[in-house]
Structure formats: structure tokens, C-alpha cells
Design a protein around this motif. Structure first.
Motif, short mmCIF file in Angstrom:
data_model
loop_
_atom_site.label_atom_id
_atom_site.label_comp_id
_atom_site.label_asym_id
_atom_site.label_seq_id
_atom_site.Cartn_x
_atom_site.Cartn_y
_atom_site.Cartn_z
N THR A 116 10.03 -4.94 3.70
CA THR A 116 8.59 -5.04 3.89
C THR A 116 8.02 -3.69 4.29
O THR A 116 6.93 -3.30 3.84
CB THR A 116 8.26 -6.10 4.95
N GLY A 120 5.29 -1.53 2.09
CA GLY A 120 4.09 -0.93 2.65
C GLY A 120 4.01 0.55 2.37
O GLY A 120 2.94 1.09 2.04
N GLN A 147 6.32 -0.62 9.58
CA GLN A 147 5.23 -0.16 8.72
C GLN A 147 4.82 1.26 9.10
O GLN A 147 4.59 2.11 8.23
CB GLN A 147 4.04 -1.11 8.83
N ILE A 201 -3.37 -0.65 8.99
CA ILE A 201 -2.20 -1.50 8.79
C ILE A 201 -2.33 -2.71 9.70
O ILE A 201 -2.46 -2.56 10.92
CB ILE A 201 -0.90 -0.74 9.11
N ASN A 223 -3.22 -1.87 4.34
CA ASN A 223 -1.99 -2.61 4.07
C ASN A 223 -1.99 -3.85 4.95
O ASN A 223 -2.03 -3.73 6.18
CB ASN A 223 -0.75 -1.76 4.41
N VAL A 225 -0.12 -7.29 6.14
CA VAL A 225 1.23 -7.86 6.19
C VAL A 225 1.23 -9.29 6.73
O VAL A 225 2.07 -10.11 6.34
CB VAL A 225 2.15 -6.98 7.06
#
Length: 323
Positions: A116, A120, A147, A201, A223, A225
Motif C-alpha cells: 500500500t 501510494g 505512506q 495523504i 492520496n 487510503v
């Protein structure tokens, strides 16, 4: 019945010893490319809330040309924190597609975290402005950390980071982890932190919008998540209508990702950027969003590499598994 077959078991320590950040990036690029070319299949996702308070999911798929078949059973159990356990739990199982025989059981937590984070990072490389120097991170948990790790690794101009916590208090451990690599500080005003950032993020449990839509200024890349289940969200109402939206899988994003809140929004798959099917052609004023729901192919391509290295190095424990 065949009685000479064996099943390889790779626990957390074995996986972490075998896992390399660069290999995670290569595996995720491979997964996005396979998905874009439809050379790897992604089967329908299972993602269901449990009465115990947890969320359980299964992501599965195959790559026929590589003899790759498997699934990841994973989820989130927030009550684990109270007993000193990790809320995220994941286990990956690989199979021989010719016989259905299981070949490897792999602890999936480290793989999920790494793939993950790598996804990213690829999103930032493809969509963020190259000179991006300021970032805002929502969350300080495992996924927020990875991230930011990949962001700092892949975005050379990134020097200033502000982070927002759900309690509104600084996180000294999070700051200490990155203090030598950037100017990092806690932000008490989420909207102000977003407005001052080139990159945003969001890596939270997805309990609701984290900031106001008007805080996002032109040129920003986000981004996202945390939205990986029906009902979860991190972005405010009205933002997706203003952005260029990219996803890992369009169907999946509309079902369980941030895109579920605006399912009619045009979107493009990030793998198609890597294969040249579409071009980003980012304009200076564009706001871009990468809605990350996680592909089974990401787990499987990275698990395959770890499995192969384990066979070469003798890592893990092998047990009889007659079939």
C-alpha cells in the motif's frame, strides 16, 4: 494420495527479513501493469462487518501466465489495541493453480503495509507535481507512516510535512521517525494544513470527512487510503466533482473506496498511466485524487517474490501437507 508434498509457512519475522522496499515498488508496478493489460484477474472482493466489531475481507485473483493463484484474508479489529494486539490482521495463501494444492502461507500484515505504501508512492510519482515540497498527512498509524516513508523516498523536493491527529495532539513517536528527513510538525488546524500543502495523504480509519472541500487549493494531489469498506470516507462532500480522479480498480473503488460517494464521477485506472493507455497531462491548476482500495494482484505479486526468495534462502518452516 500424494504424501510427499510440503507447505511453506512464513511468519512475520520471516516476511520482514525478506521484504525490500524497492521490490515492493517493482511488484506493485507489475500488478498495476498486469491489471491494465488484463493479464491478471481480480475476483470480486468480500468486505463485511462482523458482530464482534471487526471487519473481515478477502481479496483474490490470479495471473495465468505466471502460475499465480491466491488470496489474502484480512481485516481490521480495533478492539485488539486494548489487549496489546495489532488491529490489522492479514494472511496470504498461495496455491498451485494446476492442482489447487496450497503451497505457501504468508503473514500478510507486512506485505499489506509495504504494497500500500508502494502504491501510494507510485501515485505520487504519476500524479503529484514534481516540485511538490509541502505535504499534509492525516493519521500517524502504520499506514500513515509507510505512506510518508515512500513519499519522502520518491519525491525529492518534499521537505515540509504537517500531520493531523484525530485527538488533536502531537505524536512524538511519529515526529521522531521522520525528524531527520524533513521539517515535521503537528497541525492543529486541518483546513490550514491542507491549504498550505502540495500533497495531502489521508490514512485514517475513514470515520468521516477530515477537512472542508474549499481548503483544497488548485494544483494539490491527494492520496486517499482509509476508505476501503462500504460507508467509510475521508474526503468532504463536493470535492470529487472538482478533481481528476484516478483509482486502482474502477469497479472496486465505486463499491468500497472514496469513489462510492460519487460513483458517477469519471475516473481512470492508474495502471493505464503506467502502460500508456491514458496520459496524465496534468495542468498546473488540476486537483488530482488517487483513490486507493488495494488490489489482490498487489498482494499476490509481492507474495510470489517473497515465496521465491524463501525457497532460495531456506527461510520459513516447511510442514508435510499431503494431498
Amino acid at each position: 494420495m500424494r504424501s510427499d508434498a510440503r507447505l511453506l509457512l512464513l511468519d512475520k519475522d520471516a516476511v520482514e527479513a525478506l521484504l525490500l522496499p524497492d521490490e515492493a515498488l517493482e511488484a506493485v508496478r507489475e500488478a498495476f501493469t498486469l491489471h491494465s493489460r488484463r493479464e491478471g484477474r481480480v475476483f470480486p472482493v468480500v468486505r463485511e462487518a462482523l458482530r464482534t466489531g471487526g471487519v473481515f475481507g478477502i481479496k483474490s485473483g490470479d495471473v495465468e501466465s505466471q502460475g499465480l493463484l491466491g488470496f489474502k484474508a484480512a481485516g481490521f479489529w480495533p478492539a485488539n489495541r486494548a489487549v496489546g494486539g495489532e488491529p490489522h490482521q492479514a494472511t496470504i495463501l498461495l496455491f498451485d493453480p494446476a492442482t489447487g494444492r496450497p503451497t505457501c502461507v504468508i503473514d500478510g500484515n507486512a506485505i499489506t503495509t509495504a504494497r500500500t505504501g508502494a502504491a501510494g508512492g507510485i501515485g505520487l510519482q504519476q500524479l503529484a507535481r514534481p516540485g511538490s515540497s509541502h505535504a499534509c498527512v492525516f493519521g500517524t498509524g502504520v499506514q500513515a507512516q509507510v505512506q510518508l516513508e515512500f513519499a519522502l523516498r520518491l519525491m525529492p523536493a518534499l521537505r515540509h510535512v504537517r500531520y493531523v491527529t484525530w485527538k488533536g495532539e502531537p505524536d512524538s513517536r511519529f515526529e521522531a521517525r521522520f525528524a531527520s528527513r524533513c521539517n515535521i510538525a503537528h497541525a492543529s488546524d486541518a483546513n490550514e494544513a491542507v491549504a498550505c500543502s502540495d500533497i495531502v495523504i489521508t490514512a485514517t480509519p475513514g470515520a468521516g470527512p477530515l477537512f472542508d472541500a474549499q481548503a483544497v487549493r488548485p494544483g494539490t494531489h491527494l492520496n486517499c487510503v482509509g476508505a476501503d469498506t462500504r460507508g467509510k470516507r475521508e474526503l468532504p462532500e463536493g470535492l470529487l466533482q472538482r478533481v481528476r480522479l484516478f483509482v486502482d480498480d474502477a469497479t472496486q473503488a465505486r463499491q468500497i473506496g472514496e469513489t462510492q460517494w460519487c460513483p458517477d464521477a469519471p475516473c481512470e485506472e492508474i495502471g493505464d498511466l503506467l502502460t500508456g493507455k491514458v496520459a496524465a497531462l496534468r495542468q498546473p491548476q488540476d486537483i488530482t485524487v488517487f483513490d486507493m482500495t488495494g488490489l489482490a494482484l498487489q498482494d499476490l505479486t509481492l507474495a510470489r517474490r517473497i515465496h521465491q526468495r524463501a525457497l532460495t534462502t531456506g527461510a520459513g518452516a516447511s510442514v508435510p501437507w499431503a494431498w
